[in-house]
Design a protein around this motif. Structure first.
Motif, PDB file in Angstrom:
ATOM      1  N   LYS A  13      47.119  33.358  33.271  1.00 43.71           N
ATOM      2  CA  LYS A  13      45.971  33.193  32.391  1.00 43.71           C
ATOM      3  C   LYS A  13      45.155  31.985  32.829  1.00 43.71           C
ATOM      4  CE  LYS A  13      46.819  36.274  29.010  1.00 43.71           C
ATOM      5  NZ  LYS A  13      45.847  37.308  28.565  1.00 43.71           N
ATOM      6  N   THR A  50      36.548  30.170  27.276  1.00 46.25           N
ATOM      7  CA  THR A  50      36.996  31.537  27.472  1.00 46.25           C
ATOM      8  C   THR A  50      38.404  31.533  28.037  1.00 46.25           C
ATOM      9  OG1 THR A  50      34.695  32.152  27.993  1.00 46.25           O
ATOM     10  CG2 THR A  50      36.388  33.746  28.583  1.00 46.25           C
ATOM     11  N   ILE A  60      40.941  34.159  30.101  1.00 43.54           N
ATOM     12  CA  ILE A  60      41.015  35.447  30.792  1.00 43.54           C
ATOM     13  C   ILE A  60      42.313  35.555  31.577  1.00 43.54           C
ATOM     14  CG2 ILE A  60      38.505  35.673  30.993  1.00 43.54           C
ATOM     15  CD1 ILE A  60      38.763  34.765  33.929  1.00 43.54           C
ATOM     16  N   SER A  61      42.675  36.776  31.939  1.00 42.23           N
ATOM     17  CA  SER A  61      43.819  36.989  32.824  1.00 42.23           C
ATOM     18  C   SER A  61      43.349  36.902  34.272  1.00 42.23           C
ATOM     19  CB  SER A  61      44.459  38.353  32.561  1.00 42.23           C
ATOM     20  OG  SER A  61      43.536  39.379  32.828  1.00 42.23           O
ATOM     21  N   ASN A  82      43.519  38.987  36.602  1.00 41.27           N
ATOM     22  CA  ASN A  82      42.847  40.184  37.116  1.00 41.27           C
ATOM     23  C   ASN A  82      41.453  40.382  36.531  1.00 41.27           C
ATOM     24  OD1 ASN A  82      43.376  41.179  34.562  1.00 41.27           O
ATOM     25  ND2 ASN A  82      45.073  42.491  35.213  1.00 41.27           N
ATOM     26  N   GLU A  83      41.013  39.476  35.640  1.00 39.04           N
ATOM     27  CA  GLU A  83      39.651  39.543  35.103  1.00 39.04           C
ATOM     28  C   GLU A  83      38.689  38.567  35.782  1.00 39.04           C
ATOM     29  OE1 GLU A  83      39.485  40.401  30.519  1.00 39.04           O
ATOM     30  OE2 GLU A  83      41.098  38.951  30.904  1.00 39.04           O
ATOM     31  N   ASN A 118      37.087  38.533  38.495  1.00 41.90           N
ATOM     32  CA  ASN A 118      35.872  39.139  39.060  1.00 41.90           C
ATOM     33  C   ASN A 118      35.278  40.215  38.153  1.00 41.90           C
ATOM     34  OD1 ASN A 118      35.980  37.621  41.539  1.00 41.90           O
ATOM     35  ND2 ASN A 118      37.730  38.896  42.114  1.00 41.90           N
ATOM     36  N   GLN A 119      35.635  40.177  36.874  1.00 41.69           N
ATOM     37  CA  GLN A 119      35.138  41.172  35.920  1.00 41.69           C
ATOM     38  C   GLN A 119      34.482  40.454  34.741  1.00 41.69           C
ATOM     39  OE1 GLN A 119      38.386  43.808  34.853  1.00 41.69           O
ATOM     40  NE2 GLN A 119      39.088  43.944  36.968  1.00 41.69           N
ATOM     41  N   GLN A 120      33.405  39.776  35.023  1.00 39.38           N
ATOM     42  CA  GLN A 120      32.768  38.922  34.015  1.00 39.38           C
ATOM     43  C   GLN A 120      32.347  39.712  32.772  1.00 39.38           C
ATOM     44  OE1 GLN A 120      29.963  36.207  35.673  1.00 39.38           O
ATOM     45  NE2 GLN A 120      29.385  35.300  33.733  1.00 39.38           N
ATOM     46  N   GLU A 121      32.100  40.986  32.942  1.00 38.54           N
ATOM     47  CA  GLU A 121      31.681  41.798  31.791  1.00 38.54           C
ATOM     48  C   GLU A 121      32.786  41.929  30.747  1.00 38.54           C
ATOM     49  OE1 GLU A 121      33.544  44.554  34.798  1.00 38.54           O
ATOM     50  OE2 GLU A 121      32.134  42.867  34.859  1.00 38.54           O
ATOM     51  N   THR A 122      34.039  41.597  31.132  1.00 39.87           N
ATOM     52  CA  THR A 122      35.159  41.703  30.178  1.00 39.87           C
ATOM     53  C   THR A 122      35.429  40.378  29.464  1.00 39.87           C
ATOM     54  OG1 THR A 122      36.897  41.104  31.777  1.00 39.87           O
ATOM     55  CG2 THR A 122      36.232  43.424  31.690  1.00 39.87           C
ATOM     56  N   TRP A 123      34.756  39.305  29.861  1.00 38.46           N
ATOM     57  CA  TRP A 123      35.052  37.994  29.303  1.00 38.46           C
ATOM     58  C   TRP A 123      34.549  37.899  27.864  1.00 38.46           C
ATOM     59  CZ3 TRP A 123      33.172  34.266  33.768  1.00 38.46           C
ATOM     60  CH2 TRP A 123      33.903  34.556  34.927  1.00 38.46           C
TER      61      TRP A 123
END
Length: 272
Positions: free
Chosen positions: A127, A138, A140-141, A143-144, A146-151
Protein backbone atom coordinates in the motif's frame (compact mmCIF):
# COMPACT_ATOMS: atom_id res chain seq x y z
CA UNK A 1 12.32 29.54 -6.61
CA UNK A 2 8.60 28.97 -7.10
CA UNK A 3 6.74 25.98 -5.69
CA UNK A 4 7.81 22.95 -7.76
CA UNK A 5 5.38 21.07 -10.00
CA UNK A 6 4.56 18.28 -7.56
CA UNK A 7 2.09 16.63 -9.94
CA UNK A 8 4.85 15.87 -12.43
CA UNK A 9 6.88 14.11 -9.72
CA UNK A 10 4.09 11.82 -8.48
CA UNK A 11 4.53 9.01 -11.07
CA UNK A 12 8.30 8.98 -10.52
CA UNK A 13 8.03 8.78 -6.74
CA UNK A 14 5.23 6.21 -6.62
CA UNK A 15 7.07 3.89 -9.00
CA UNK A 16 10.29 4.35 -7.03
CA UNK A 17 8.43 3.26 -3.88
CA UNK A 18 7.11 0.13 -5.61
CA UNK A 19 10.53 -0.79 -6.99
CA UNK A 20 12.24 -0.16 -3.65
CA UNK A 21 9.56 -2.15 -1.81
CA UNK A 22 10.01 -5.13 -4.10
CA UNK A 23 13.78 -5.05 -3.54
CA UNK A 24 13.21 -4.83 0.23
CA UNK A 25 10.88 -7.83 0.23
CA UNK A 26 13.34 -9.98 -1.71
CA UNK A 27 15.86 -9.43 1.09
CA UNK A 28 13.19 -9.77 3.81
CA UNK A 29 12.38 -13.29 2.65
CA UNK A 30 15.99 -14.45 3.07
CA UNK A 31 18.29 -15.01 6.05
CA UNK A 32 19.95 -11.64 5.57
CA UNK A 33 22.95 -10.26 7.45
CA UNK A 34 23.13 -6.91 9.17
CA UNK A 35 25.95 -4.53 9.98
CA UNK A 36 26.22 -1.57 12.35
CA UNK A 37 26.74 2.04 11.33
CA UNK A 38 29.06 4.33 13.26
CA UNK A 39 26.18 5.44 15.49
CA UNK A 40 25.42 1.81 16.35
CA UNK A 41 22.16 1.62 14.40
CA UNK A 42 21.64 -1.45 12.20
CA UNK A 43 21.69 -1.46 8.40
CA UNK A 44 20.89 -4.29 6.00
CA UNK A 45 21.23 -5.07 2.31
CA UNK A 46 17.59 -4.00 1.97
CA UNK A 47 18.35 -0.47 3.25
CA UNK A 48 21.16 -0.06 0.75
CA UNK A 49 19.35 -1.54 -2.27
CA UNK A 50 16.26 0.58 -1.61
CA UNK A 51 18.48 3.64 -1.19
CA UNK A 52 20.20 3.06 -4.55
CA UNK A 53 16.92 2.56 -6.44
CA UNK A 54 15.28 5.68 -4.99
CA UNK A 55 18.37 7.82 -5.47
CA UNK A 56 18.54 6.86 -9.15
CA UNK A 57 14.80 7.49 -9.66
CA UNK A 58 14.93 10.94 -8.06
CA UNK A 59 17.76 11.98 -10.37
CA UNK A 60 15.01 12.47 -12.97
CA UNK A 61 13.68 15.42 -10.95
CA UNK A 62 17.03 17.19 -10.99
CA UNK A 63 16.60 18.13 -7.33
CA UNK A 64 19.10 17.43 -4.51
CA UNK A 65 18.46 14.75 -1.91
CA UNK A 66 19.02 14.16 1.78
CA UNK A 67 18.98 10.44 2.53
CA UNK A 68 19.63 8.33 5.59
CA UNK A 69 22.04 5.95 3.88
CA UNK A 70 24.34 8.40 2.08
CA UNK A 71 26.92 10.94 3.18
CA UNK A 72 24.87 14.13 2.98
CA UNK A 73 26.20 17.49 1.90
CA UNK A 74 27.38 19.88 4.63
CA UNK A 75 24.92 22.51 5.83
CA UNK A 76 26.89 25.27 4.09
CA UNK A 77 25.81 23.63 0.82
CA UNK A 78 22.37 22.43 1.90
CA UNK A 79 21.19 25.80 3.23
CA UNK A 80 21.27 27.13 -0.33
CA UNK A 81 18.75 24.51 -1.46
CA UNK A 82 15.22 25.88 -1.86
CA UNK A 83 13.78 22.46 -2.69
CA UNK A 84 15.09 19.05 -1.63
CA UNK A 85 13.98 15.44 -1.35
CA UNK A 86 14.29 13.90 2.12
CA UNK A 87 14.30 10.10 2.06
CA UNK A 88 14.31 7.14 4.41
CA UNK A 89 14.73 4.12 2.13
CA UNK A 90 13.76 1.72 4.93
CA UNK A 91 12.16 3.28 7.99
CA UNK A 92 11.89 0.69 10.74
CA UNK A 93 15.04 -1.34 10.18
CA UNK A 94 14.71 -2.79 13.70
CA UNK A 95 11.21 -4.02 12.84
CA UNK A 96 12.50 -5.36 9.51
CA UNK A 97 15.13 -7.36 11.40
CA UNK A 98 12.46 -8.67 13.79
CA UNK A 99 10.38 -9.63 10.74
CA UNK A 100 7.17 -8.18 12.12
CA UNK A 101 6.26 -6.34 8.90
CA UNK A 102 6.23 -2.87 10.48
CA UNK A 103 8.55 -0.98 8.16
CA UNK A 104 8.03 1.49 5.32
CA UNK A 105 9.68 3.57 2.62
CA UNK A 106 9.42 7.35 3.18
CA UNK A 107 9.97 10.05 0.55
CA UNK A 108 9.22 13.74 1.18
CA UNK A 109 9.61 16.89 -0.88
CA UNK A 110 10.65 19.93 1.15
CA UNK A 111 10.39 23.50 -0.14
CA UNK A 112 11.68 26.46 1.87
CA UNK A 113 12.05 24.17 4.91
CA UNK A 114 8.40 23.03 4.78
CA UNK A 115 7.33 19.50 3.85
CA UNK A 116 4.98 19.94 0.85
CA UNK A 117 4.59 16.38 -0.44
CA UNK A 118 4.99 13.00 1.20
CA UNK A 119 4.82 9.34 0.22
CA UNK A 120 4.89 6.39 2.62
CA UNK A 121 4.89 2.85 1.21
CA UNK A 122 4.36 -0.41 3.10
CA UNK A 123 6.24 -3.21 1.31
CA UNK A 124 4.37 -5.89 3.27
CA UNK A 125 0.86 -4.50 2.77
CA UNK A 126 1.68 -3.31 -0.76
CA UNK A 127 0.00 0.00 0.00
CA UNK A 128 1.08 3.58 -0.66
CA UNK A 129 -0.12 6.64 1.26
CA UNK A 130 0.59 10.06 -0.24
CA UNK A 131 -0.52 13.68 -0.13
CA UNK A 132 0.67 17.23 0.20
CA UNK A 133 0.15 20.87 -0.68
CA UNK A 134 -2.59 20.83 -3.30
CA UNK A 135 -2.45 17.02 -3.42
CA UNK A 136 -5.36 15.19 -1.80
CA UNK A 137 -4.26 12.52 0.66
CA UNK A 138 -4.81 9.13 -0.97
CA UNK A 139 -4.12 5.48 -0.15
CA UNK A 140 -3.66 3.07 -3.06
CA UNK A 141 -2.38 -0.45 -3.66
CA UNK A 142 0.82 -1.03 -5.61
CA UNK A 143 -1.15 -2.26 -8.63
CA UNK A 144 -3.03 1.07 -8.79
CA UNK A 145 0.08 3.19 -9.25
CA UNK A 146 -0.55 3.59 -12.99
CA UNK A 147 -4.35 3.66 -12.69
CA UNK A 148 -5.02 7.20 -11.52
CA UNK A 149 -8.68 6.91 -12.47
CA UNK A 150 -9.12 4.46 -9.55
CA UNK A 151 -7.63 6.77 -6.91
CA UNK A 152 -10.12 7.90 -4.25
CA UNK A 153 -8.98 10.68 -1.89
CA UNK A 154 -9.22 10.07 1.85
CA UNK A 155 -11.90 12.03 3.68
CA UNK A 156 -10.67 13.27 7.05
CA UNK A 157 -12.82 12.06 9.94
CA UNK A 158 -14.98 14.66 11.68
CA UNK A 159 -14.90 12.99 15.10
CA UNK A 160 -12.26 11.38 17.29
CA UNK A 161 -12.41 7.71 18.14
CA UNK A 162 -14.01 6.65 21.38
CA UNK A 163 -11.87 5.69 23.23
CA UNK A 164 -9.25 8.09 21.88
CA UNK A 165 -6.61 6.10 19.97
CA UNK A 166 -3.00 7.10 20.71
CA UNK A 167 -0.36 5.80 18.31
CA UNK A 168 3.00 4.93 19.80
CA UNK A 169 6.32 3.39 18.90
CA UNK A 170 7.00 -0.32 19.05
CA UNK A 171 10.67 0.18 19.95
CA UNK A 172 11.02 3.61 21.61
CA UNK A 173 9.37 4.87 24.81
CA UNK A 174 9.89 7.78 27.21
CA UNK A 175 8.76 8.98 30.63
CA UNK A 176 7.17 12.10 29.09
CA UNK A 177 4.51 9.95 27.46
CA UNK A 178 2.60 9.31 30.69
CA UNK A 179 2.21 13.04 31.37
CA UNK A 180 0.91 13.54 27.85
CA UNK A 181 -1.41 10.55 28.15
CA UNK A 182 -2.90 11.99 31.34
CA UNK A 183 -3.64 15.27 29.56
CA UNK A 184 -5.43 13.29 26.86
CA UNK A 185 -7.48 11.46 29.51
CA UNK A 186 -8.41 14.78 31.11
CA UNK A 187 -9.66 16.10 27.79
CA UNK A 188 -11.04 13.06 25.97
CA UNK A 189 -11.76 10.51 28.71
CA UNK A 190 -10.80 6.92 28.06
CA UNK A 191 -7.76 6.27 25.86
CA UNK A 192 -6.30 3.24 24.11
CA UNK A 193 -2.95 2.62 22.47
CA UNK A 194 -1.88 1.43 19.04
CA UNK A 195 1.74 0.29 19.01
CA UNK A 196 3.47 0.16 15.64
CA UNK A 197 6.99 0.58 14.40
CA UNK A 198 8.10 3.18 11.85
CA UNK A 199 6.02 5.73 9.96
CA UNK A 200 3.46 2.96 9.40
CA UNK A 201 1.59 4.82 12.17
CA UNK A 202 0.72 7.52 9.64
CA UNK A 203 -1.55 5.08 7.80
CA UNK A 204 -3.63 4.82 11.00
CA UNK A 205 -3.60 8.58 11.52
CA UNK A 206 -4.56 9.38 7.93
CA UNK A 207 -7.24 6.72 7.73
CA UNK A 208 -8.76 7.67 11.08
CA UNK A 209 -8.01 4.57 13.14
CA UNK A 210 -5.59 6.63 15.28
CA UNK A 211 -6.12 10.17 16.57
CA UNK A 212 -2.84 11.41 17.97
CA UNK A 213 0.83 10.42 17.97
CA UNK A 214 3.15 11.95 20.59
CA UNK A 215 6.87 11.46 20.11
CA UNK A 216 9.21 12.18 23.02
CA UNK A 217 12.17 10.19 21.70
CA UNK A 218 14.72 10.98 18.97
CA UNK A 219 13.75 10.91 15.29
CA UNK A 220 15.43 12.24 12.18
CA UNK A 221 13.98 14.46 9.49
CA UNK A 222 13.58 11.56 7.05
CA UNK A 223 11.43 9.69 9.58
CA UNK A 224 8.67 12.31 9.75
CA UNK A 225 8.78 14.69 6.77
CA UNK A 226 6.59 12.52 4.52
CA UNK A 227 4.02 11.93 7.23
CA UNK A 228 3.79 15.64 8.00
CA UNK A 229 2.88 16.57 4.42
CA UNK A 230 0.21 13.87 4.33
CA UNK A 231 -1.35 14.73 7.69
CA UNK A 232 -1.34 18.46 6.95
CA UNK A 233 -3.14 17.80 3.65
CA UNK A 234 -5.92 16.27 5.79
CA UNK A 235 -6.13 19.29 8.08
CA UNK A 236 -3.98 17.77 10.83
CA UNK A 237 -0.68 18.93 12.29
CA UNK A 238 2.82 17.78 13.22
CA UNK A 239 4.00 20.38 15.73
CA UNK A 240 6.96 20.98 18.02
CA UNK A 241 6.03 20.08 21.62
CA UNK A 242 7.41 23.31 23.09
CA UNK A 243 6.59 25.92 20.43
CA UNK A 244 3.49 24.28 18.90
CA UNK A 245 4.85 25.31 15.49
CA UNK A 246 5.08 22.93 12.52
CA UNK A 247 8.35 21.00 12.20
CA UNK A 248 10.83 22.37 9.69
CA UNK A 249 13.35 20.54 7.53
CA UNK A 250 16.80 20.76 5.97
CA UNK A 251 18.05 22.17 9.26
CA UNK A 252 21.72 22.26 10.20
CA UNK A 253 21.02 19.45 12.68
CA UNK A 254 18.80 16.85 10.99
CA UNK A 255 17.49 15.63 14.36
CA UNK A 256 13.83 16.46 14.98
CA UNK A 257 12.59 18.10 18.18
CA UNK A 258 9.96 16.22 20.17
CA UNK A 259 6.57 16.59 18.49
CA UNK A 260 2.90 15.66 18.55
CA UNK A 261 0.85 14.61 15.53
CA UNK A 262 -2.84 15.52 15.74
CA UNK A 263 -5.61 14.66 13.30
CA UNK A 264 -8.06 17.33 12.16
CA UNK A 265 -10.72 15.82 14.44
CA UNK A 266 -8.48 16.23 17.49
CA UNK A 267 -7.58 19.82 16.56
CA UNK A 268 -11.26 20.70 16.07
CA UNK A 269 -12.21 19.10 19.40
CA UNK A 270 -9.47 21.00 21.28
CA UNK A 271 -10.75 24.30 19.87
CA UNK A 272 -14.14 23.81 21.53
Amino acid sequence: MNLPDIQSFIPIVLQACVDASEAIMKVYETDFDLTRKLDGSPVTKADLESNALIQKALEQTKLPVIMEEIKNEPFETRKKWDTVWIVDPLDGTKEFIRKNGEFVVCIALVHKNQSIFGVIASPVKKKILFGGKGISATCISFNEVNQQETWIPIQAKDTVNNPLQIAGSRSHHSKNEESFNQKMRDTFGEIEFIQKGSALKFFDLALGTADVYPRFAPTMEWDIAAGQAIIESLGGSVNHVETDLPLTYNKENLLNPFFVVKTKAVIDRLKK
